[in-house]
Design a protein around this motif. Structure first.
Motif, PDB file in Angstrom:
ATOM      1  N   PRO A 132      34.389  41.261  26.907  1.00  0.00           N
ATOM      2  CA  PRO A 132      34.493  39.813  26.655  1.00  0.00           C
ATOM      3  C   PRO A 132      33.476  39.042  27.484  1.00  0.00           C
ATOM      4  O   PRO A 132      33.062  39.476  28.562  1.00  0.00           O
ATOM      5  CB  PRO A 132      35.928  39.495  27.086  1.00  0.00           C
ATOM      6  N   LEU A 133      33.105  37.875  26.986  1.00  0.00           N
ATOM      7  CA  LEU A 133      32.060  37.087  27.636  1.00  0.00           C
ATOM      8  C   LEU A 133      32.411  36.748  29.080  1.00  0.00           C
ATOM      9  O   LEU A 133      31.549  36.821  29.959  1.00  0.00           O
ATOM     10  CB  LEU A 133      31.780  35.812  26.836  1.00  0.00           C
ATOM     11  N   ASP A 134      33.641  36.376  29.347  1.00  0.00           N
ATOM     12  CA  ASP A 134      34.001  36.014  30.715  1.00  0.00           C
ATOM     13  C   ASP A 134      33.775  37.181  31.671  1.00  0.00           C
ATOM     14  O   ASP A 134      33.280  36.990  32.798  1.00  0.00           O
ATOM     15  CB  ASP A 134      35.466  35.560  30.790  1.00  0.00           C
ATOM     16  N   GLU A 135      34.124  38.381  31.262  1.00  0.00           N
ATOM     17  CA  GLU A 135      33.900  39.558  32.102  1.00  0.00           C
ATOM     18  C   GLU A 135      32.405  39.802  32.293  1.00  0.00           C
ATOM     19  O   GLU A 135      31.949  40.140  33.402  1.00  0.00           O
ATOM     20  CB  GLU A 135      34.569  40.784  31.484  1.00  0.00           C
ATOM     21  N   ALA A 136      31.643  39.649  31.226  1.00  0.00           N
ATOM     22  CA  ALA A 136      30.194  39.835  31.326  1.00  0.00           C
ATOM     23  C   ALA A 136      29.568  38.812  32.275  1.00  0.00           C
ATOM     24  O   ALA A 136      28.682  39.144  33.070  1.00  0.00           O
ATOM     25  CB  ALA A 136      29.561  39.731  29.943  1.00  0.00           C
ATOM     26  N   ARG A 137      30.039  37.586  32.210  1.00  0.00           N
ATOM     27  CA  ARG A 137      29.524  36.551  33.113  1.00  0.00           C
ATOM     28  C   ARG A 137      29.805  36.910  34.568  1.00  0.00           C
ATOM     29  O   ARG A 137      28.959  36.714  35.437  1.00  0.00           O
ATOM     30  CB  ARG A 137      30.147  35.190  32.784  1.00  0.00           C
ATOM     31  N   MET A 138      30.995  37.440  34.830  1.00  0.00           N
ATOM     32  CA  MET A 138      31.346  37.766  36.212  1.00  0.00           C
ATOM     33  C   MET A 138      30.491  38.914  36.740  1.00  0.00           C
ATOM     34  O   MET A 138      30.203  38.973  37.940  1.00  0.00           O
ATOM     35  CB  MET A 138      32.824  38.109  36.317  1.00  0.00           C
ATOM     36  N   ARG A 139      30.064  39.823  35.878  1.00  0.00           N
ATOM     37  CA  ARG A 139      29.141  40.867  36.317  1.00  0.00           C
ATOM     38  C   ARG A 139      27.841  40.240  36.838  1.00  0.00           C
ATOM     39  O   ARG A 139      27.340  40.633  37.892  1.00  0.00           O
ATOM     40  CB  ARG A 139      28.820  41.817  35.161  1.00  0.00           C
ATOM     41  N   ILE A 140      27.325  39.291  36.090  1.00  0.00           N
ATOM     42  CA  ILE A 140      26.058  38.669  36.497  1.00  0.00           C
ATOM     43  C   ILE A 140      26.265  37.805  37.735  1.00  0.00           C
ATOM     44  O   ILE A 140      25.437  37.810  38.660  1.00  0.00           O
ATOM     45  CB  ILE A 140      25.465  37.843  35.341  1.00  0.00           C
ATOM     46  N   ARG A 141      27.377  37.086  37.809  1.00  0.00           N
ATOM     47  CA  ARG A 141      27.647  36.282  38.999  1.00  0.00           C
ATOM     48  C   ARG A 141      27.733  37.171  40.242  1.00  0.00           C
ATOM     49  O   ARG A 141      27.164  36.850  41.294  1.00  0.00           O
ATOM     50  CB  ARG A 141      28.950  35.492  38.826  1.00  0.00           C
ATOM     51  N   ALA A 142      28.414  38.295  40.117  1.00  0.00           N
ATOM     52  CA  ALA A 142      28.541  39.214  41.248  1.00  0.00           C
ATOM     53  C   ALA A 142      27.190  39.785  41.646  1.00  0.00           C
ATOM     54  O   ALA A 142      26.895  39.939  42.842  1.00  0.00           O
ATOM     55  CB  ALA A 142      29.508  40.348  40.894  1.00  0.00           C
ATOM     56  N   ALA A 143      26.356  40.092  40.662  1.00  0.00           N
ATOM     57  CA  ALA A 143      25.029  40.637  40.955  1.00  0.00           C
ATOM     58  C   ALA A 143      24.170  39.633  41.707  1.00  0.00           C
ATOM     59  O   ALA A 143      23.501  39.971  42.690  1.00  0.00           O
ATOM     60  CB  ALA A 143      24.342  41.048  39.657  1.00  0.00           C
ATOM     61  N   ALA A 173      23.159  35.414  26.309  1.00  0.00           N
ATOM     62  CA  ALA A 173      22.000  35.328  27.192  1.00  0.00           C
ATOM     63  C   ALA A 173      21.949  33.973  27.887  1.00  0.00           C
ATOM     64  O   ALA A 173      21.658  33.884  29.091  1.00  0.00           O
ATOM     65  CB  ALA A 173      20.722  35.575  26.399  1.00  0.00           C
ATOM     66  N   GLN A 174      22.257  32.904  27.165  1.00  0.00           N
ATOM     67  CA  GLN A 174      22.280  31.571  27.774  1.00  0.00           C
ATOM     68  C   GLN A 174      23.360  31.490  28.855  1.00  0.00           C
ATOM     69  O   GLN A 174      23.151  30.896  29.921  1.00  0.00           O
ATOM     70  CB  GLN A 174      22.535  30.515  26.699  1.00  0.00           C
ATOM     71  N   ALA A 175      24.497  32.096  28.598  1.00  0.00           N
ATOM     72  CA  ALA A 175      25.570  32.104  29.596  1.00  0.00           C
ATOM     73  C   ALA A 175      25.145  32.858  30.851  1.00  0.00           C
ATOM     74  O   ALA A 175      25.470  32.450  31.976  1.00  0.00           O
ATOM     75  CB  ALA A 175      26.833  32.732  29.001  1.00  0.00           C
ATOM     76  N   PHE A 176      24.393  33.930  30.689  1.00  0.00           N
ATOM     77  CA  PHE A 176      23.935  34.698  31.843  1.00  0.00           C
ATOM     78  C   PHE A 176      22.928  33.891  32.672  1.00  0.00           C
ATOM     79  O   PHE A 176      22.903  33.997  33.900  1.00  0.00           O
ATOM     80  CB  PHE A 176      23.315  36.015  31.391  1.00  0.00           C
ATOM     81  N   ILE A 177      22.114  33.102  31.990  1.00  0.00           N
ATOM     82  CA  ILE A 177      21.198  32.213  32.711  1.00  0.00           C
ATOM     83  C   ILE A 177      21.997  31.216  33.549  1.00  0.00           C
ATOM     84  O   ILE A 177      21.660  30.930  34.711  1.00  0.00           O
ATOM     85  CB  ILE A 177      20.268  31.480  31.712  1.00  0.00           C
ATOM     86  N   GLU A 178      23.077  30.696  32.990  1.00  0.00           N
ATOM     87  CA  GLU A 178      23.926  29.756  33.725  1.00  0.00           C
ATOM     88  C   GLU A 178      24.543  30.405  34.956  1.00  0.00           C
ATOM     89  O   GLU A 178      24.832  29.718  35.954  1.00  0.00           O
ATOM     90  CB  GLU A 178      25.012  29.217  32.791  1.00  0.00           C
ATOM     91  N   GLU A 179      24.741  31.714  34.928  1.00  0.00           N
ATOM     92  CA  GLU A 179      25.300  32.433  36.085  1.00  0.00           C
ATOM     93  C   GLU A 179      24.227  32.828  37.104  1.00  0.00           C
ATOM     94  O   GLU A 179      24.559  33.412  38.134  1.00  0.00           O
ATOM     95  CB  GLU A 179      26.056  33.680  35.618  1.00  0.00           C
TER      96      GLU A 179
END
Length: 290
Positions: A132-143, A173-179
């Motif tokens: 899910p997107l929320d989980e994917a976002r948290m991966r990038i935030r943690a990184a 991809a846009q969400a990952f940029i935001e993170e």
């Protein structure tokens, strides 16, 4: 050169613009050849490592320890920036944090994370699933939070093109940029029109495109991809596929003719020693002899 200096120079090169060819290596020798050919950076391919190290397909069989070991070997063999494929981070956001710190210490200049579920698959295979997107976002935030060197680049890859469609992939991809991702990577677009739309939609953030020989994405020239706005043009397993072809050719000739010398389809003995810098180690041996 110290790794933080390599990282700083690589970030500056990426941010300066202009498409950069990024060949993949599955081992330190391939990285030496890439450097010798004048490329600016090298990519440690998880697929290539799985294929060469284990002789198995890219279905999530290598772990963090193997990737870190090969990252360190490549860092010792070359001063090129290393973009390291860390698959899906090997678990949850806490595992991602550990992976980033481990790979930074091993010598990574950029670390790529994807949004696939475990076990992950090659981006050009069927049957992939994404979290899910929320989980994917948290991966990038943690990184982003975990890196110790601000110049270590976080590359955020989405495989959603093959599972949820092109528009969902762009949204991710846009969400990952935001993170805080430094580079985004939409895996396996299937047309030139889709390729062109990625930098247009995600303008302002460097974009990576992965050209797999025989894969789902059309092969376009560096000049075309540069004009589209891509920053990194990845050929993740070109060295592996060419080495496999070379081994099959040489071994086929050996089997059919019963002999092989330097006139065959092989590098010379002298060239082999040059690529592994035997003269450097000869100098060390002389320096440290009584």
């Amino acid at each position: 050169m110290l790794n933080h200096e390599i990282n700083r120079a690589f970030r500056a090169r990426v941010e300066a613009g202009g498409a950069l060819l990024l060949p993949g290596a599955a081992n330190a020798l391939a990285a030496r050849v890439i450097e010798d050919q004048g490329f600016e950076a090298v990519y440690l391919s998880g697929a290539g490592l799985t294929n060469t190290y284990l002789g198995m397909p890219d279905l999530g069989f290598v772990g963090l320890s193997e990737i870190a070991m090969h990252t360190a070997a490549i860092r010792d063999a070359t001063e090129l920036p290393i973009v390291v494929d860390a698959d899906n981070g090997f678990g949850n956001a806490l595992n991602v944090r550990h992976a980033i710190r481990t790979l930074e210490r091993a010598g990574a200049s950029a670390i790529q994370l994807e949004d696939q579920k475990s076990p992950k698959r090659c981006g050009h295979f069927s049957g992939k699933e994404v979290v899910p997107l929320d989980e994917a976002r948290m991966r990038i935030r943690a990184a982003v939070d975990a890196r110790q060197d601000a110049n270590t680049l976080i590359v955020a890859r989405t495989d959603a093109r093959g599972t949820h469609g092109y528009c969902e992939a762009l949204d991710r991809a846009q969400a990952f940029i935001e993170e805080g991702a430094d580079i985004t990577f939409v895996e396996a677009p299937e047309t030139a029109e889709e390729l062109r739309g990625i930098p247009q939609r995600l303008a302002g953030t460097p974009q990576l495109v992965n050209l797999v020989v025989g894969g789902k994405t059309p092969i376009l020239g560096l000049d075309v991809l540069d004009e589209m706005g891509f920053s990194l043009v990845l050929y993740a397993n070109l060295t592996l596929q060419s080495a496999l072809h070379g081994m099959q050719t040489a071994l086929g000739q050996l089997r059919s003719e019963g002999r092989m010398d330097e006139g065959g389809p092989v590098a010379s003995f002298a060239e082999r020693q040059r690529m592994v810098r035997k003269d450097l180690f000869d100098g060390f041996e002389k320096r440290y002899s009584f």
